[in-house]
Design an enzyme around this catalytic site. Structure first.
Site, PDB file in Angstrom:
ATOM      1  N   ASP A 197       3.808   4.025   7.275  1.00  0.00           N
ATOM      2  CA  ASP A 197       3.844   3.189   6.089  1.00  0.00           C
ATOM      3  C   ASP A 197       5.151   3.343   5.311  1.00  0.00           C
ATOM      4  O   ASP A 197       5.553   2.465   4.567  1.00  0.00           O
ATOM      5  CB  ASP A 197       2.652   3.562   5.202  1.00  0.00           C
ATOM      6  CG  ASP A 197       2.438   2.551   4.115  1.00  0.00           C
ATOM      7  OD1 ASP A 197       2.387   1.362   4.454  1.00  0.00           O
ATOM      8  OD2 ASP A 197       2.351   2.946   2.938  1.00  0.00           O
ATOM      9  N   LEU A 278       1.036  -4.354  -1.529  1.00  0.00           N
ATOM     10  CA  LEU A 278       2.070  -5.353  -1.777  1.00  0.00           C
ATOM     11  C   LEU A 278       3.378  -5.009  -1.092  1.00  0.00           C
ATOM     12  O   LEU A 278       4.322  -5.768  -1.137  1.00  0.00           O
ATOM     13  CB  LEU A 278       2.327  -5.450  -3.288  1.00  0.00           C
ATOM     14  CG  LEU A 278       1.229  -6.134  -4.090  1.00  0.00           C
ATOM     15  CD1 LEU A 278       1.499  -5.998  -5.571  1.00  0.00           C
ATOM     16  CD2 LEU A 278       1.135  -7.599  -3.705  1.00  0.00           C
ATOM     17  N   ARG A 279       3.433  -3.832  -0.479  1.00  0.00           N
ATOM     18  CA  ARG A 279       4.702  -3.391   0.057  1.00  0.00           C
ATOM     19  C   ARG A 279       5.211  -4.330   1.142  1.00  0.00           C
ATOM     20  O   ARG A 279       6.403  -4.536   1.297  1.00  0.00           O
ATOM     21  CB  ARG A 279       4.576  -1.978   0.607  1.00  0.00           C
ATOM     22  CG  ARG A 279       5.920  -1.271   0.624  1.00  0.00           C
ATOM     23  CD  ARG A 279       5.798   0.145   1.109  1.00  0.00           C
ATOM     24  NE  ARG A 279       5.433   1.057   0.053  1.00  0.00           N
ATOM     25  CZ  ARG A 279       4.810   2.209   0.254  1.00  0.00           C
ATOM     26  NH1 ARG A 279       4.474   2.556   1.467  1.00  0.00           N
ATOM     27  NH2 ARG A 279       4.519   3.000  -0.724  1.00  0.00           N
ATOM     28  N   GLY A 280       4.263  -4.921   1.889  1.00  0.00           N
ATOM     29  CA  GLY A 280       4.647  -5.814   2.967  1.00  0.00           C
ATOM     30  C   GLY A 280       5.454  -6.999   2.481  1.00  0.00           C
ATOM     31  O   GLY A 280       6.558  -7.249   2.961  1.00  0.00           O
ATOM     32  N   THR A 283       8.874  -6.007   0.978  1.00  0.00           N
ATOM     33  CA  THR A 283       9.847  -5.727   2.030  1.00  0.00           C
ATOM     34  C   THR A 283      10.313  -7.010   2.691  1.00  0.00           C
ATOM     35  O   THR A 283      11.496  -7.187   2.976  1.00  0.00           O
ATOM     36  CB  THR A 283       9.217  -4.820   3.109  1.00  0.00           C
ATOM     37  OG1 THR A 283       8.620  -3.710   2.470  1.00  0.00           O
ATOM     38  CG2 THR A 283      10.256  -4.335   4.084  1.00  0.00           C
TER      39      THR A 283
END
Lengths: 341, 543
Positions: A197, A278-280, A283
């Site tokens: 992750d 929300l990291r997806g 990024t």
């Protein structure tokens, strides 16, 4: 140490090279994980990247190479000095630090300087690999074989951007923001989900099956082994072009426009695939913007999003652990549905 | 033969070459380097000690029993081979030391054992089967001086584009996916030319490279592929002029190389390929004593205050670090210039180790005709669910299938569940049920894993209808009693087991067998995947 095979001479593997360049332009994308067959130029490309990175401005005399422009985020010493006026600065090369598998904990986070302690009785902090990698790249080859207790150390620092050392009577904290780059072969074992992750982009590399490509790769490698200096000379201009590309992309990154439409498309794509958190999409947008900067266009468009979507999302799918090739296919399908093919 | 071969090799090396053996149990501080304790205490300041890899620079390193290396240990060798250097980041030292060496790894694995870790195996260009060699050729043309001269000429040897092209095509025809193989073949061709005193590598050198590097790596039987190679030739055009002139000559060289490869693929390899590439597990590994001595009690996870003894080892670096700040105060007043380091009992630090809690789950799947008829698909589904559990716990898994062809180790213990799943999908079914042989194979594997410090559990999926004895005789009664006897032997060792009964109606024999094994018994319910999942949920706690 042998000479380094030039990055630009690595043939094919466009996705990997693109991901590495993106992380060179915008470190906040959050690192690159390269998984795939042995002998596909993973380590070669990553190690070769260091030659392309434009130099950075650092505070003169700062052991952590703090950024003179970003006050308040530097080490304690620089913050102290920064209050009484601007800091003297100088140029430095971007560090690409190799973390070998046999490294011990004390060398990674830093420890008491044994020599000074023994000879002069002084209590001094000797910086570790994390400090050396600050503002640069930390590369771990065979990252899936890294000992678990070392992974724990990395996870903590990579999440907070700060290395806190409390050992041997030392109490030191210093910034350690680095781009984590890992490579490995999935046949050797899986990566811990927490560590997976932490990587912004993940790339799968395969050995090219096309004979012409394979022959050309071997030829280049052979030429490099026979006469490294001549080979480097031959690729010098190519290297300079890409290096300049990174430098200009870095400075223009701030001005790249990201329309509301792109942001909502990224959100839709991530939500549709059911990525965690929300990291997806963050990024995804950042990587697309860095790519736009690399291509020297003023605004992010759908093609950028399409190009980076597999790298940014494939390792974030709530996947069936037994599904080996499935994630990439799923991302590609979702992209096709959205933009039409 | 091995000693004779080694002696022959050493005869050819320059006299001053360093030759060292790397024992299997070598620790990181000796392999990579670290703090030299004696020198450090004597000098009163840290002194670095070279590791074996750095000491061997320019020489030959011999690793016996390389098949016992763990992937992590093998990757340390591999990294040094790749970089030609050792990067030391240990014990307060940061150094890069040159380490260019030749590695000779002796693989003493028996048929069916995993062999040298792939990470290392792929990087070692030459493979020699010493069983195949009856006598060593006494070639007068090759001697120490020739080797020395060849070393000097090595970088001047030109390998033509033709030869490179041909080696790549041959590698592809042999089904070798990795690019490392043709790369190493080019190097070997160059070395071969240098040995023969040629400035340009010729066909003989290419043939030598194919024989020594490519043929032993073949993954497909050659007949099937050589015919398909011609269409991929047009690729030459892309390279423009350089390849054009040589086009007419190239084809024959490639064909010749492929012929050569065909001739020298080891016969046993072909046999294995024809039977589907599976590894057959036969016999036991009679090497238990050696593993026991190298088994580690756990891996170091940190340091703690404490006294050595009772199994605790002194952590020298940390002890020194603790003692270091006090040296000025403690120094002997009478001898102020003494460099000796004063360590008190309160400074002592010991290694804290964590017991290895890794688990290996061995799946034994009944792929016999009777089972296939019944609910083979569902059984596979059950295994998949269990595999997912293993993924969460980061267990290693191994897969054994048994059918009319006997019990086969399809997948040696691995953490790669993707591979496990692929293997599972490819299990062929059919034939009799050699249950006793399957239990034996599982036990051998379980025992080996336990000796490596792993916790082992066995999951057996069967419909409980054995009809083949160990010696291949058919007969239900005899097969049943053999299976029960084998089970009781396993039970005595205390290996945890789970038996999943896949027959349509719960079979009497299966529950008898579970009892003999000391296993949990679980009848595979007749139902959809969800009930199955629930049953597996219950079953997974069997350890």
């Amino acid at each position: 140490m042998r000479a380094q095979f030039p990055f630009t001479a690595v043939l094919g593997q466009d996705e990997m090279k693109r991901a590495l360049l993106i992380s060179a332009v915008d470190p906040s994308v959050g690192g690159v994980l390269v998984f795939g067959d042995r002998g596909t130029g993973k380590s070669t490309a990553i190690r070769g990247l260091s030659a392309l990175l434009p130099r950075i401005r650092v505070v003169e005399g700062c052991r952590y190479r703090c950024d003179p422009g970003a006050n308040g985020t530097g080490c304690e010493d620089c913050q102290e000095r920064g209050r009484s006026g601007s800091l003297p600065s100088t140029w430095a090369v971007v560090p690409v630090v190799d973390l070998p598998l046999g490294a011990t904990e004390d060398r990674i986070i830093g420890a008491l300087d044994l020599e000074r302690a023994l000879t002069r009785g002084e209590k001094a902090f000797e910086t570790g690999l994390l400090a050396r990698a600050h503002r640069g790249f930390l590369y771990i080859d065979e990252v899936n074989l890294l000992e678990d207790h070392l992974v724990d150390l990395l996870l903590d620092v990579a999440a907070s951007g700060e290395n806190v050392v409390e050992r041997e009577g030392l109490s030191v904290r210093h910034p350690a923001r680095f781009v984590l780059v890992g490579s490995g072969n999935p046949e050797e074992g899986e990566l811990r989900p927490q560590l997976l992750d932490r990587f912004g982009l993940s790339v799968e590399v395969k050995t090219p099956s096309d004979i012409a490509t394979r022959v050309e790769i071997i030829k280049r490698r052979n030429a490099f082994e026979l006469d490294a200096a001549a080979f480097l000379d031959e690729w010098k201009s190519e290297e300079e072009v890409v290096s300049a590309q990174i430098a200009s992309a870095r400075s223009s990154l701030r001005f790249v426009e990201t329309s509301q439409q792109i942001i909502s498309q990224a959100a839709e794509l991530s939500a549709g695939l059911g990525t965690d958190g929300l990291r997806g999409e963050l990024t995804l947008v950042r990587a697309a913007r860095a790519l736009a900067a690399l291509e020297d266009v003023g605004a992010v468009n759908a093609s950028h999003l399409k190009q980076v979507a597999p790298s940014a999302l494939r390792h974030r799918l709530r996947r069936n652990p037994l599904d080996d090739a499935g994630s990439t296919v799923r991302v590609e399908r979702a992209v096709e549905e959205m933009f039409g093919e | 033969m091995r000693d004779a071969w080694l002696a022959h090799l050493l005869d050819l090396l320059p006299k001053e070459s360093v030759v060292r053996r790397a024992p299997l149990h070598i620790t990181d501080d000796r392999l990579l380097g670290g703090l030299d304790l004696a020198a450090t205490l004597c000098a009163g300041k840290p002194v670095v000690q070279k590791g074996l890899l750095a000491e061997i620079n320019g020489g030959i390193l011999i690793g016996a029993m390389a098949e016992r290396l763990t992937a992590a240990a093998a990757s340390r060798f591999a990294s040094a081979l790749d970089l030609g250097a050792v990067r030391l980041e240990r014990d307060g030292f940061t150094q890069t030391m040159p380490a260019r060496f030749g590695l000779i790894a002796f693989d003493e694995s028996l048929a069916g054992e995993p062999g040298v870790p792939a990470i290392l195996r792929e990087r070692l260009p030459l493979r020699i089967d010493l069983d195949e060699i009856r006598h060593l050729p006494k070639d007068a043309a090759v001697n120490r001086d020739v080797v020395l001269r060849a070393r000097e000429d090595l970088t001047k040897v030109v390998v033509s584009a033709d030869v490179i092209q041909s080696l790549c095509v041959t590698a592809a025809a042999l089904g070798i996916a990795s690019l490392l193989a043709p790369l190493m073949a080019v190097r070997v061709a160059r070395a071969s030319a240098a040995l023969a005193g040629r400035k340009v590598a010729n066909d003989d050198d290419a043939i030598a490279a194919v024989r020594m590097v490519l043929a032993p790596r073949a993954t497909v039987a050659i007949e099937a592929h050589s015919a398909e190679e011609s269409p991929s030739q047009p690729s030459n055009d892309e390279h423009g002029t350089e390849a054009r002139g040589s086009n007419d000559r190239q084809q024959p060289l490639e064909n010749m190389l492929i012929e050569v490869a065909k001739a020298c693929i080891p016969p046993r390899l072909l046999e294995a390929l024809k039977s589907g590439g599976g590894r057959r597990s036969t016999g036991s590994n009679g090497k238990s004593g050696s593993t026991r001595s190298t088994m580690r009690r756990g891996r170091p996870v940190g340091v703690a205050v404490g006294k050595p003894g009772a199994g605790a080892r002194v952590h020298v670096i940390e002890t020194l670090r603790t003692a270091a700040p006090w040296q000025n105060l403690r120094r002997d007043k009478a001898r102020p210039d003494s460099r000796r380091v004063v360590v008190r009992a309160s400074d002592l630090r010991v290694h804290r180790v964590k017991q290895r809690s890794e688990t290996t789950t061995i799946f034994v799947v009944d792929a016999s005709g009777s089972s296939a008829l019944h609910r083979f698909g569902e059984a596979k589904g059950a295994v998949e669910l269990l595999l997912a559990e293993c993924y969460v716990r980061r267990d290693q898994v191994a897969l054994i299938a048994f059918s009319g062809r006997g019990a086969e180790l399809l997948l040696p213990p691995t953490r790669s569940l993707a591979r496990a799943k692929r293997q599972l999908a490819d299990i062929p079914g059919g034939g009799g049920t050699p249950l006793a042989a399957a239990i034996d194979t599982a036990f051998e594997l379980a025992d080996g894993q336990r000796r490596r410090g792993q916790t082992v559990s066995v999951v057996l999926l069967t419909d409980g209808r054995p009809n083949l004895c160990r010696d291949g005789r058919a007969g239900r009664e005899a097969a049943q009693s053999e299976a029960v006897a084998a089970s009781i032997a396993v039970r005595a060792t205390g290996i945890a087991a789970l038996l999943i009964d896949t027959s349509p109606q719960a079979s009497q024999f299966a529950s008898t067998l579970a009892e003999a094994l000391g296993a949990r018994y679980l009848a595979l319910p007749h139902a959809d995947a969800q009930t199955l999942a629930a049953a597996v949920q219950v079953g997974r706690n069997f350890q």
